[in-house]
Design an enzyme around this catalytic site. Structure first.
Site, PDB file in Angstrom:
ATOM      1  N   LEU A 126     -32.608  12.035  71.153  1.00 43.20           N
ATOM      2  CA  LEU A 126     -31.903  12.375  72.382  1.00 43.20           C
ATOM      3  C   LEU A 126     -30.416  12.070  72.259  1.00 43.20           C
ATOM      4  O   LEU A 126     -29.564  12.832  72.705  1.00 43.20           O
ATOM      5  CB  LEU A 126     -32.498  11.588  73.554  1.00 43.20           C
ATOM      6  CG  LEU A 126     -33.990  11.789  73.799  1.00 43.20           C
ATOM      7  CD1 LEU A 126     -34.452  10.913  74.954  1.00 43.20           C
ATOM      8  CD2 LEU A 126     -34.309  13.229  74.083  1.00 43.20           C
ATOM      9  N   SER A 178     -25.703  15.547  79.974  1.00 42.23           N
ATOM     10  CA  SER A 178     -24.321  15.827  79.591  1.00 42.23           C
ATOM     11  C   SER A 178     -23.625  16.656  80.655  1.00 42.23           C
ATOM     12  O   SER A 178     -22.430  16.480  80.929  1.00 42.23           O
ATOM     13  CB  SER A 178     -24.278  16.548  78.240  1.00 42.23           C
ATOM     14  OG  SER A 178     -25.017  17.750  78.268  1.00 42.23           O
ATOM     15  N   CYS A 227     -34.006  15.135  79.103  1.00 46.35           N
ATOM     16  CA  CYS A 227     -33.271  16.383  78.935  1.00 46.35           C
ATOM     17  C   CYS A 227     -31.802  16.061  78.734  1.00 46.35           C
ATOM     18  O   CYS A 227     -31.080  15.828  79.688  1.00 46.35           O
ATOM     19  CB  CYS A 227     -33.459  17.301  80.140  1.00 46.35           C
ATOM     20  SG  CYS A 227     -32.683  18.905  79.938  1.00 46.35           S
ATOM     21  N   CYS A 228     -31.364  16.011  77.466  1.00 45.81           N
ATOM     22  CA  CYS A 228     -29.988  15.609  77.163  1.00 45.81           C
ATOM     23  C   CYS A 228     -28.976  16.566  77.759  1.00 45.81           C
ATOM     24  O   CYS A 228     -27.900  16.161  78.177  1.00 45.81           O
ATOM     25  CB  CYS A 228     -29.793  15.549  75.656  1.00 45.81           C
ATOM     26  SG  CYS A 228     -30.862  14.376  74.829  1.00 45.81           S
ATOM     27  N   PHE A 229     -29.323  17.842  77.777  1.00 47.06           N
ATOM     28  CA  PHE A 229     -28.383  18.827  78.292  1.00 47.06           C
ATOM     29  C   PHE A 229     -28.078  18.550  79.757  1.00 47.06           C
ATOM     30  O   PHE A 229     -26.923  18.594  80.183  1.00 47.06           O
ATOM     31  CB  PHE A 229     -28.947  20.237  78.142  1.00 47.06           C
ATOM     32  CG  PHE A 229     -28.085  21.296  78.763  1.00 47.06           C
ATOM     33  CD1 PHE A 229     -26.890  21.672  78.176  1.00 47.06           C
ATOM     34  CD2 PHE A 229     -28.455  21.904  79.960  1.00 47.06           C
ATOM     35  CE1 PHE A 229     -26.085  22.632  78.754  1.00 47.06           C
ATOM     36  CE2 PHE A 229     -27.665  22.864  80.540  1.00 47.06           C
ATOM     37  CZ  PHE A 229     -26.481  23.235  79.930  1.00 47.06           C
TER      38      PHE A 229
END
Length: 299
Positions: free
Chosen positions: A59, A161, A156-158
């Site tokens: 992640l 960010s 959910c890294c997106f």
């Protein structure tokens, strides 16, 4: 553009940040009410914001990449682990030659080499005990930003960010709802918004009222904190500010301080120098942070 190996020009290339400028230099139907399009917003991301990412694994690698490509240049990453060969299939910042090296160092080197101008500072295991030069996020109710940092680990890294980009720039309203997914018996999802409790002991610093007689003893306040159904503290430490100085009224967990402050339990609130409206700071193992109380004298 720099490719794997990083031997290209180290200056920004023309159009490098055009994709970010589209969000920061023009308004839209979904922008935050307080957002003002500006050419200075990108410079704020690049020159001022400092971000702390916890973890440089599957992640963390994705998160570091997304943040660097969004314009953030001052990123700090903490990871105490080293790279194993089993990591290579999904942690794309690492290569076979990196096996055995600290994840934080390799991830930082890779991002710094690939994203022009980015400065990722690694903190591997031997550096964890050192203090990090990263400011803490303060995001007030009116959405004003004072200082900024971000700690990230998410499924959910997106989304994370994007979330930090929204907070740092005020370009869009940040995520304020949650989705629950259940696939045990068929499929079921629902979305809800969690309402904030103004006097929540976990996230609020609004002082709670404490009503006592001026003649009440500090022991009575201690009993209230431990016996009240909504508090149920175990060993509260009570401090306040008197004459501009912080004063510990009672602290139970450190034997020497408990012995020194024990006589205060038999003193009245008036004898301790407390006045109507005095704020008491109470720390306890049952609360994630210090809880503030406002002393209201009753007659």
């Amino acid at each position: 553009m720099v490719v794997d190996g990083g031997n290209g020009d180290r200056s920004d290339w023309q159009g490098q940040w055009d994709h970010v400028k589209k969000f920061l230099e023009r308004a839209g139907p979904f922008t935050h009410p307080d957002f003002e399009p500006s050419t200075e917003s990108l410079q704020f991301l690049m020159d001022t914001c400092k971000i702390l990412v916890i973890g440089a694994g599957g992640l963390g690698c994705e998160l570091l990449k997304d943040l660097a490509l969004s314009g953030f240049r001052h990123i700090h990453v903490v990871d105490m682990d080293t790279i194993d060969i089993s990591n290579l299939n999904r942690q794309f910042l690492f290569r076979p030659k990196d096996v055995g090296r600290p994840k934080a160092e390799v991830a930082a080197d890779f991002v710094n080499d690939r994203v022009l101008g980015c400065n990722v500072v690694p903190y591997p295991s031997e550096c964890i005990k050192r203090s990090l030069d990263v400011q803490i996020l303060t995001y007030s109710s009116n959405h004003s930003l004072r200082t900024f940092s971000f700690v990230g680990m998410s499924k959910c890294c997106f989304i994370y960010s994007v979330y930090v980009f929204k907070i740092a720039t005020s370009a869009y309203v940040p995520l304020n709802n949650y989705m629950v997914f259940n696939d045990v018996d068929g499929l079921y999802t629902y979305t809800f918004e969690a309402e904030r409790k103004e006097n929540c002991s976990a996230c609020s610093q609004v002082p709670q009222d404490l009503q006592f007689l001026p003649s009440a003893k500090l022991q009575e306040v201690l009993d209230y904190l431990t016996e009240n159904a909504s508090l149920q503290m175990k060993s509260p430490a009570i401090t306040t500010t008197l004459d501009g100085k912080n004063k510990t009224l009672y602290l139970q967990t450190v034997a020497s301080i408990e012995e020194r402050t024990r006589p205060n339990l038999s003193k009245t609130l008036k004898e301790l120098g407390l006045v109507d409206g005095q704020e008491l700071a109470v720390a306890d193992v049952t609360t994630p942070q210090t809880v503030l109380f406002k002393l209201n004298f009753i007659s």
